[in-house]
Design a protein around this motif. Structure first.
Motif, PDB file in Angstrom:
ATOM      1  N   ARG A   1      -1.640 -11.502  -2.370  1.00  0.00           N
ATOM      2  CA  ARG A   1      -2.273 -11.450  -1.060  1.00  0.00           C
ATOM      3  C   ARG A   1      -1.614 -12.484  -0.169  1.00  0.00           C
ATOM      4  O   ARG A   1      -1.414 -13.619  -0.566  1.00  0.00           O
ATOM      5  N   GLU A   2      -1.291 -12.085   1.052  1.00  0.00           N
ATOM      6  CA  GLU A   2      -0.612 -13.017   1.942  1.00  0.00           C
ATOM      7  C   GLU A   2      -1.026 -12.826   3.382  1.00  0.00           C
ATOM      8  O   GLU A   2      -1.494 -11.771   3.777  1.00  0.00           O
TER       9      GLU A   2
ATOM     10  N   PRO B   1       0.301 -12.262   7.046  1.00  0.00           N
ATOM     11  CA  PRO B   1       1.526 -11.653   7.569  1.00  0.00           C
ATOM     12  C   PRO B   1       2.456 -12.675   8.216  1.00  0.00           C
ATOM     13  O   PRO B   1       2.009 -13.669   8.770  1.00  0.00           O
TER      14      PRO B   1
ATOM     15  N   VAL C   1      -1.963  -8.905   4.288  1.00  0.00           N
ATOM     16  CA  VAL C   1      -1.034  -7.938   3.711  1.00  0.00           C
ATOM     17  C   VAL C   1      -0.977  -8.115   2.206  1.00  0.00           C
ATOM     18  O   VAL C   1      -0.931  -9.222   1.700  1.00  0.00           O
TER      19      VAL C   1
ATOM     20  N   ILE D   1       1.359  -7.138  -0.862  1.00  0.00           N
ATOM     21  CA  ILE D   1       2.736  -6.719  -1.102  1.00  0.00           C
ATOM     22  C   ILE D   1       2.820  -6.108  -2.494  1.00  0.00           C
ATOM     23  O   ILE D   1       2.561  -6.770  -3.496  1.00  0.00           O
TER      24      ILE D   1
ATOM     25  N   GLU E   1       5.292  -3.152  -4.928  1.00  0.00           N
ATOM     26  CA  GLU E   1       6.727  -3.000  -5.188  1.00  0.00           C
ATOM     27  C   GLU E   1       7.505  -2.604  -3.944  1.00  0.00           C
ATOM     28  O   GLU E   1       8.376  -3.336  -3.494  1.00  0.00           O
ATOM     29  N   LYS E   2       7.196  -1.447  -3.381  1.00  0.00           N
ATOM     30  CA  LYS E   2       7.906  -0.972  -2.194  1.00  0.00           C
ATOM     31  C   LYS E   2       6.985  -0.811  -0.995  1.00  0.00           C
ATOM     32  O   LYS E   2       7.433  -0.449   0.073  1.00  0.00           O
ATOM     33  N   ASP E   3       5.714  -1.064  -1.196  1.00  0.00           N
ATOM     34  CA  ASP E   3       4.733  -0.814  -0.146  1.00  0.00           C
ATOM     35  C   ASP E   3       4.066  -2.094   0.342  1.00  0.00           C
ATOM     36  O   ASP E   3       3.986  -3.083  -0.383  1.00  0.00           O
ATOM     37  N   LEU E   4       3.573  -2.011   1.572  1.00  0.00           N
ATOM     38  CA  LEU E   4       2.758  -3.060   2.165  1.00  0.00           C
ATOM     39  C   LEU E   4       1.415  -2.439   2.516  1.00  0.00           C
ATOM     40  O   LEU E   4       1.363  -1.359   3.095  1.00  0.00           O
TER      41      LEU E   4
ATOM     42  N   GLN F   1       7.931  -0.640   2.806  1.00  0.00           N
ATOM     43  CA  GLN F   1       8.550  -1.835   3.390  1.00  0.00           C
ATOM     44  C   GLN F   1       9.818  -1.516   4.166  1.00  0.00           C
ATOM     45  O   GLN F   1      10.206  -2.255   5.049  1.00  0.00           O
TER      46      GLN F   1
ATOM     47  N   TYR G   1       7.392  -1.054  10.044  1.00  0.00           N
ATOM     48  CA  TYR G   1       5.942  -1.152   9.931  1.00  0.00           C
ATOM     49  C   TYR G   1       5.281  -1.808  11.129  1.00  0.00           C
ATOM     50  O   TYR G   1       4.123  -1.552  11.420  1.00  0.00           O
TER      51      TYR G   1
END
Length: 55
Positions: A2-3, A5, A17, A19, A21-24, A44, A48
């Motif tokens: 969890r981060e 943005p 956001v 994060i 593997e390939k998605d946000l 990603q 986006y």
């Protein structure tokens, strides 16, 4: 993971956001009502920021 943005406009609007593997996954947390709202799941590699601005 969890981060917060990296773009300040998203931070100011309260987005978080997740994060993958390939998605946000862009979401917001409503602490008062104990609610998580998912606004977008994007690849990603996509522009986006353009997608999120359209929400």
């Amino acid at each position: 993971m969890r981060e917060i943005p990296r773009y300040s406009i998203l931070r100011r609007q309260g987005y978080r956001v997740l994060i993958l593997e390939k998605d946000l996954v862009f979401y917001k947390i409503d602490e008062k009502n104990k609610l998580v709202t998912i606004y977008a799941v994007v690849d990603q590699r996509q522009d986006y920021m353009k997608i999120i601005r359209g929400l």
